[in-house]
Design a protein around this motif. Structure first.
Motif, PDB file in Angstrom:
ATOM      1  N   ARG A  98      66.141  17.605  78.138  1.00  0.00           N
ATOM      2  CA  ARG A  98      64.691  17.683  77.968  1.00  0.00           C
ATOM      3  C   ARG A  98      64.153  19.086  78.258  1.00  0.00           C
ATOM      4  N   LEU A  99      64.793  19.796  79.182  1.00  0.00           N
ATOM      5  CA  LEU A  99      64.224  21.039  79.699  1.00  0.00           C
ATOM      6  C   LEU A  99      64.773  22.315  79.071  1.00  0.00           C
ATOM      7  N   ILE A 100      65.935  22.248  78.442  1.00  0.00           N
ATOM      8  CA  ILE A 100      66.573  23.469  77.957  1.00  0.00           C
ATOM      9  C   ILE A 100      67.376  23.173  76.692  1.00  0.00           C
ATOM     10  N   LYS A 101      67.471  24.149  75.834  1.00  0.00           N
ATOM     11  CA  LYS A 101      68.262  23.987  74.604  1.00  0.00           C
ATOM     12  C   LYS A 101      69.653  24.585  74.753  1.00  0.00           C
ATOM     13  N   SER A 102      69.788  25.614  75.582  1.00  0.00           N
ATOM     14  CA  SER A 102      71.068  26.332  75.705  1.00  0.00           C
ATOM     15  C   SER A 102      71.897  25.736  76.846  1.00  0.00           C
ATOM     16  N   PHE A 103      72.586  24.630  76.561  1.00  0.00           N
ATOM     17  CA  PHE A 103      73.365  23.969  77.610  1.00  0.00           C
ATOM     18  C   PHE A 103      74.658  23.390  77.043  1.00  0.00           C
ATOM     19  N   PHE A 104      75.643  23.317  77.909  1.00  0.00           N
ATOM     20  CA  PHE A 104      76.867  22.555  77.662  1.00  0.00           C
ATOM     21  C   PHE A 104      76.994  21.551  78.801  1.00  0.00           C
ATOM     22  N   ILE A 105      76.973  20.278  78.496  1.00  0.00           N
ATOM     23  CA  ILE A 105      77.261  19.239  79.480  1.00  0.00           C
ATOM     24  C   ILE A 105      78.687  18.785  79.236  1.00  0.00           C
ATOM     25  N   ILE A 106      79.517  18.882  80.256  1.00  0.00           N
ATOM     26  CA  ILE A 106      80.930  18.512  80.116  1.00  0.00           C
ATOM     27  C   ILE A 106      81.226  17.329  81.031  1.00  0.00           C
ATOM     28  N   ARG A 107      81.477  16.184  80.408  1.00  0.00           N
ATOM     29  CA  ARG A 107      81.844  14.989  81.173  1.00  0.00           C
ATOM     30  C   ARG A 107      83.343  15.001  81.423  1.00  0.00           C
ATOM     31  N   THR A 108      83.718  14.701  82.651  1.00  0.00           N
ATOM     32  CA  THR A 108      85.132  14.680  82.993  1.00  0.00           C
ATOM     33  C   THR A 108      85.442  13.416  83.793  1.00  0.00           C
ATOM     34  N   SER A 109      86.698  13.250  84.211  1.00  0.00           N
ATOM     35  CA  SER A 109      87.089  12.014  84.889  1.00  0.00           C
ATOM     36  C   SER A 109      88.261  12.238  85.843  1.00  0.00           C
ATOM     37  N   TRP A 110      88.281  11.459  86.916  1.00  0.00           N
ATOM     38  CA  TRP A 110      89.407  11.366  87.849  1.00  0.00           C
ATOM     39  C   TRP A 110      89.928  12.749  88.247  1.00  0.00           C
ATOM     40  N   SER A 133      79.468  16.745  84.287  1.00  0.00           N
ATOM     41  CA  SER A 133      79.071  15.349  84.453  1.00  0.00           C
ATOM     42  C   SER A 133      80.316  14.462  84.502  1.00  0.00           C
ATOM     43  N   THR A 134      80.171  13.194  84.224  1.00  0.00           N
ATOM     44  CA  THR A 134      81.219  12.232  84.578  1.00  0.00           C
ATOM     45  C   THR A 134      81.361  11.086  83.577  1.00  0.00           C
ATOM     46  N   ASP A 135      82.548  10.493  83.552  1.00  0.00           N
ATOM     47  CA  ASP A 135      82.796   9.290  82.759  1.00  0.00           C
ATOM     48  C   ASP A 135      82.048   8.085  83.327  1.00  0.00           C
TER      49      ASP A 135
END
Length: 287
Positions: free
Chosen positions: A140-152, A102-104
């Motif tokens: 909402r849909l899954i428990k086993s997740f890593f969301i990694i926000r990054t930038s530029w 994901s994103t900043d």
């Protein structure tokens, strides 16, 4: 051996994942062609998940044309929200861990403070909104997740600010670059390495994390460093955002705290300028 399935394999981060995986001799990664890995095509996804049975899925696929998204809301939402939801649903059904990029831009960025994972997400663009909606569907849909926000994000692959500045710096005598938007450049090779570190750790510390290189810089200072390291002589003028009007609004300050990802996974993060030097050195080797 359990497989790692990568979506958006031909893009900038996908290319960096290929490079880092090769350097680490990780042979269990699957990089399908986009024609068979369309995150909006449920039949193709079912076939791919059935064939690969991945332990992990990395989603690098996204609609990233920030200005175009303002007038193409439907497509941006399909890719960034519905596509993320599709992957989350399939990962849940097949017992796969989802690693989603994901994103900043999910932040408003109107206060000059380090942004943590718990800070209010309040996007000011369609791109940022649809990326946030994708995050929310995953949660909402899954428990086993890593969301990694990054930038530029930049690298020696694909189109990005570093390569654009190098090209324009060689073509023109004078360039105007925004000085009042501050964030952190991220070398996509470093992000790819962090993603694989997380997967190889086997950790179940699921949730949202921030990753960029260390430090903070304006677009003007970033451009100046690019020209200095690249030995490109061009006159650079700092200008305010008000003098460079774009279709989409950008967060003026989006420097993210990396304390969580460092504490949980022990990841060491390079300063943005050190990583920029490494990228430009690699770019010079390919020209």
């Amino acid at each position: 051996m359990s497989k790692i399935l990568v979506f958006g394999a031909s893009g900038q981060l996908g290319s960096c994942l290929k490079k880092v995986a090769a350097e680490r001799n990780i042979s269990r990664m699957v990089f399908p062609e986009e024609s068979s890995a369309n995150i909006l095509d449920l039949d193709s996804l079912k076939s791919l998940f059935e064939e690969v049975r991945p332990s992990h899925v990395i989603n690098c696929a996204a609609y990233t044309a920030v200005d175009r998204a303002e007038d193409d809301v439907e497509t941006a939402r399909k890719v960034n929200k519905d596509g993320a939801a599709n992957l989350a649903s399939f990962c849940d059904a097949y017992g796969s861990v989802l690693v989603h990029i994901s994103t900043d831009f999910v932040f408003k960025g109107d206060i000059p403070k380090l942004l943590s994972e718990d800070d209010l997400a309040e996007p000011v663009s369609v791109y940022g909104l649809t990326k946030l909606e994708g995050e929310q569907d995953i949660e909402r849909l899954i428990k086993s997740f890593f969301i990694i926000r990054t930038s530029w994000l930049y690298s020696e692959f694909g189109n990005n600010f570093v390569k654009t500045m190098q090209r324009l710096g060689r073509e023109r005598d004078v360039l105007n670059v925004i000085v009042d938007q501050v964030g952190t450049p991220t070398y996509a090779i470093d992000l790819a390495a962090a993603v694989l570190d997380i997967i190889e750790s086997g950790s179940e510390a699921y949730g949202i994390y921030h990753f960029s290189n260390e430090g903070a810089v304006s677009w003007y200072d970033f451009a100046e460093a690019i020209f200095e390291i690249s030995n490109i002589d061009v006159k650079l003028n700092p200008i305010p955002t008000s003098e460079y009007v774009t279709r989409a609004q950008r967060p003026p300050f989006s420097v993210m705290s990396k304390a969580k990802i460092k504490n949980v996974f022990g990841i060491k993060i390079s300063h943005w300028k050190k990583s920029l030097e490494a990228c430009i050195e690699r770019l010079a080797e390919t020209t």
